[in-house]
Design an enzyme around this catalytic site. Structure first.
Site, PDB file in Angstrom:
ATOM      1  N   HIS A  59       0.966  -1.107   0.045  1.00 44.52           N
ATOM      2  CA  HIS A  59       0.006  -0.066   0.002  1.00 44.52           C
ATOM      3  C   HIS A  59       0.763   1.232   0.022  1.00 44.52           C
ATOM      4  O   HIS A  59       1.573   1.637   1.281  1.00 44.52           O
ATOM      5  CB  HIS A  59      -0.983  -0.021   1.149  1.00 44.52           C
ATOM      6  CG  HIS A  59      -1.923   1.073   1.097  1.00 44.52           C
ATOM      7  ND1 HIS A  59      -3.126   0.772   0.915  1.00 44.52           N
ATOM      8  CD2 HIS A  59      -1.885   2.412   1.006  1.00 44.52           C
ATOM      9  CE1 HIS A  59      -3.745   2.237   0.961  1.00 44.52           C
ATOM     10  NE2 HIS A  59      -2.967   3.026   1.057  1.00 44.52           N
ATOM     11  N   HIS A  61       1.532   5.387  -2.070  1.00 42.35           N
ATOM     12  CA  HIS A  61       1.031   6.558  -3.282  1.00 42.35           C
ATOM     13  C   HIS A  61       2.135   7.091  -3.814  1.00 42.35           C
ATOM     14  O   HIS A  61       2.737   8.032  -3.294  1.00 42.35           O
ATOM     15  CB  HIS A  61       0.321   7.604  -2.292  1.00 42.35           C
ATOM     16  CG  HIS A  61      -0.941   6.938  -1.727  1.00 42.35           C
ATOM     17  ND1 HIS A  61      -2.160   7.103  -2.246  1.00 42.35           N
ATOM     18  CD2 HIS A  61      -1.197   6.177  -0.495  1.00 42.35           C
ATOM     19  CE1 HIS A  61      -3.164   6.600  -1.647  1.00 42.35           C
ATOM     20  NE2 HIS A  61      -2.557   5.999  -0.612  1.00 42.35           N
ATOM     21  N   GLN A 154      -9.301   9.590  -5.718  1.00 40.05           N
ATOM     22  CA  GLN A 154      -9.062  10.099  -4.610  1.00 40.05           C
ATOM     23  C   GLN A 154     -10.126  11.113  -3.924  1.00 40.05           C
ATOM     24  O   GLN A 154     -10.460  11.302  -2.639  1.00 40.05           O
ATOM     25  CB  GLN A 154      -7.704  11.200  -4.355  1.00 40.05           C
ATOM     26  CG  GLN A 154      -7.446  11.945  -3.349  1.00 40.05           C
ATOM     27  CD  GLN A 154      -6.915  11.047  -2.047  1.00 40.05           C
ATOM     28  OE1 GLN A 154      -5.873  10.865  -2.113  1.00 40.05           O
ATOM     29  NE2 GLN A 154      -7.651  11.191  -1.083  1.00 40.05           N
ATOM     30  N   HIS A 212      -9.337   1.904  -0.074  1.00 45.78           N
ATOM     31  CA  HIS A 212      -9.048   2.643   1.047  1.00 45.78           C
ATOM     32  C   HIS A 212     -10.459   2.607   1.814  1.00 45.78           C
ATOM     33  O   HIS A 212     -11.635   2.904   1.367  1.00 45.78           O
ATOM     34  CB  HIS A 212      -8.930   4.066   0.903  1.00 45.78           C
ATOM     35  CG  HIS A 212      -7.616   4.326   0.556  1.00 45.78           C
ATOM     36  ND1 HIS A 212      -6.845   3.749  -0.650  1.00 45.78           N
ATOM     37  CD2 HIS A 212      -6.402   5.159   1.194  1.00 45.78           C
ATOM     38  CE1 HIS A 212      -5.745   4.338  -0.704  1.00 45.78           C
ATOM     39  NE2 HIS A 212      -5.362   4.841   0.372  1.00 45.78           N
ATOM     40  N   GLU A 215     -11.352   4.933   6.701  1.00 46.99           N
ATOM     41  CA  GLU A 215     -10.029   5.537   7.071  1.00 46.99           C
ATOM     42  C   GLU A 215     -10.409   6.693   7.978  1.00 46.99           C
ATOM     43  O   GLU A 215     -10.523   7.984   7.395  1.00 46.99           O
ATOM     44  CB  GLU A 215      -8.771   5.829   5.977  1.00 46.99           C
ATOM     45  CG  GLU A 215      -7.719   6.287   6.694  1.00 46.99           C
ATOM     46  CD  GLU A 215      -6.630   6.919   5.679  1.00 46.99           C
ATOM     47  OE1 GLU A 215      -7.165   6.996   4.479  1.00 46.99           O
ATOM     48  OE2 GLU A 215      -5.584   7.162   6.033  1.00 46.99           O
ATOM     49  N   ASP A 311       2.372   3.289   2.902  1.00 45.76           N
ATOM     50  CA  ASP A 311       1.422   4.266   2.662  1.00 45.76           C
ATOM     51  C   ASP A 311       1.838   5.706   1.896  1.00 45.76           C
ATOM     52  O   ASP A 311       1.793   5.852   0.825  1.00 45.76           O
ATOM     53  CB  ASP A 311       0.470   4.781   3.773  1.00 45.76           C
ATOM     54  CG  ASP A 311      -0.881   5.105   3.379  1.00 45.76           C
ATOM     55  OD1 ASP A 311      -0.949   5.442   2.212  1.00 45.76           O
ATOM     56  OD2 ASP A 311      -1.735   5.623   4.354  1.00 45.76           O
TER      57      ASP A 311
END
Ligand code: FE2
Length: 424
Positions: A59, A61, A154, A212, A215, A311
């Site tokens: 995971h 970005h 996102q 996701h 969260e 992450d």
């Protein structure tokens, strides 16, 4: 004559004095003690140190990495300010800069023995600039890193204009996995609708899914339940992952006693991101402050595949990090209080075998037939490796040596004490 022979290695399952033979990028033999009658072009004495399959980050970005401070720093430290800050940065992004930052991060990853990364890529921008940039990065790093990309809306696949179309276009371009962010949709029911829609897209296209999920610190955020349900309804067992799931930290215990078996039954895996969860969650609390990490030990005990992700590294959400999955495991075992020997070993698995399972990596491990993609650590076992965030002495990818770090020994000048120490 074989290409490479490694002798006197410890393995992650506790075996010591092991020999590993490599030919044409594959492990051909793993045996206790010397392998009789074998000639190798190169022999490496592991010196009793740990030879582990390479690290896996399930995971990340990569489109945002190494952008810390651009255009400003996240003052509140919250997830929502991070998302807003990323929104400010997006119009300023140039493909060349994304590619360069990502390639630099991949250099760091290789140096840390991290040779497989699942990265989310934001599909909210209709230009799909970040998607094109990371597809280019995927191509460039393919000789040394397995980079798997997740189409990540996102700004919410339903909340943002053109969200569904942009995500589908990203998948058409070759992005591997279907992503989502149900807790960011306008309402709980829209979030559930996004999970249903995205799982249907994954089922139609035969793709893996990684959302996701929840969260937040909201004990009533329950998209993981919907994700598990849709996984079963659509026959996607073993192909779906819930990322973060931090709301589980705050949920009612009775409800969780029903939820965890549902997750296990659906074979949905769960990825916690300890470094990020512990810093982004609990920000609305006074004291006690919740830590926000999902319930790893309980999920693991129920048979759920649980992995840890990094992450973020130096981006709008997090200003620390260096691509070190042992740092991730180290934080994970602290936050989850997984300090038993079994718990520590499980945390090592969370950044290696469990993460490889999330990514559906083929030929992973130290066994005959597996790729010779492994890391020699300056540690004698997995517990020591996490304790020391051990040096990656040598990193091999399919039999080729691609990174080396010198062994550390610190000179000390003390009366009646040894001349050096290496913390072992
Ligand atoms: Fe994430």
């Amino acid at each position: 004559m074989i290409d490479l022979l490694i002798t006197n290695a410890a393995l992650t399952d506790g075996r010591t004095g092991m020999s590993i033979a490599v030919q044409n990028g594959k492990i051909t033999e793993v045996s206790e003690g010397p392998i009789a009658g074998v000639q190798a072009s190169e022999t490496v004495d592991a010196g009793g140190y740990l030879l582990s399959p390479h690290f896996v980050d399930p995971h990340f970005h990569m489109d945002a990495t190494l952008s810390y401070g651009l255009p400003r720093i996240n003052e509140s430290g919250t997830l929502l300010e991070g998302i807003a800050l990323w929104g400010e940065l997006k119009p300023l992004l140039k493909a060349e800069a994304i590619i360069e930052r990502a390639l630099t991060y991949c250099d760091w990853a290789v140096a840390k023995g991290l040779l497989a990364i699942r990265s989310h890529v934001d599909t909210s921008d209709p230009s799909l600039l970040a998607v094109d940039a990371l597809l280019e990065v995927k191509k460039q790093v393919a000789p040394y890193i397995d980079l798997q990309l997740v189409a990540f809306p996102q700004d919410g696949v339903l909340r943002s204009k053109g969200g569904v179309e942009n995500l589908k276009r990203a998948l058409d371009k070759g992005v591997d996995v279907v992503g989502g962010i149900p807790h960011f949709e306008r309402t709980m029911s829209e979030g559930a609708a996004s999970v249903k829609l995205l799982c249907e897209i994954a089922a139609e296209r035969g793709l893996l899914t990684d959302m996701h999920c929840d969260e937040s610190d909201d004990p009533l955020s329950r998209h993981i339940e919907t994700l598990a349900f849709e996984t079963q309804r659509l026959g996607l067992q073993g192909r779906v992952n819930g990322s973060h799931c931090t709301s589980m930290h705050s949920m009612d215990n009775y409800y969780v006693s029903k939820l965890i078996p549902l997750i296990a039954e659906s074979q949905v895996s769960v990825i916690a991101n300890p470094l990020i969860n512990i810093t982004l969650q609990g920000r609305h609390d006074t004291y006690p402050k919740r830590r926000g990490m999902t319930r790893e030990p309980e999920l693991m005990a129920a048979g759920v595949n649980v992995a840890f992700g990094h992450d973020c590294v130096m981006d709008p959400w997090y200003g620390m990090g260096s691509g070190d999955m042992l740092e991730v495991a180290h934080m994970g075992l602290h936050v989850a209080q997984m300090t038993s020997q079994k718990g520590i070993r499980a945390c090592f698995d969370a950044v290696t075998v469990n993460a490889a399972k999330v990514m559906h990596l083929d030929n992973y491990g130290i066994a005959p037939g597996c790729d010779a993609s492994f890391v020699l650590l300056q540690a004698r076992d997995v517990v020591e490796a996490i304790r020391l965030r051990a040096n990656r002495l040598k990193v091999w990818r399919k039999g080729s040596l691609i990174a080396e770090t010198p062994a550390t020994a610190v000179t000390i000048r003390l009366p009646k004490r040894p001349a050096t120490t290496s913390f072992l």
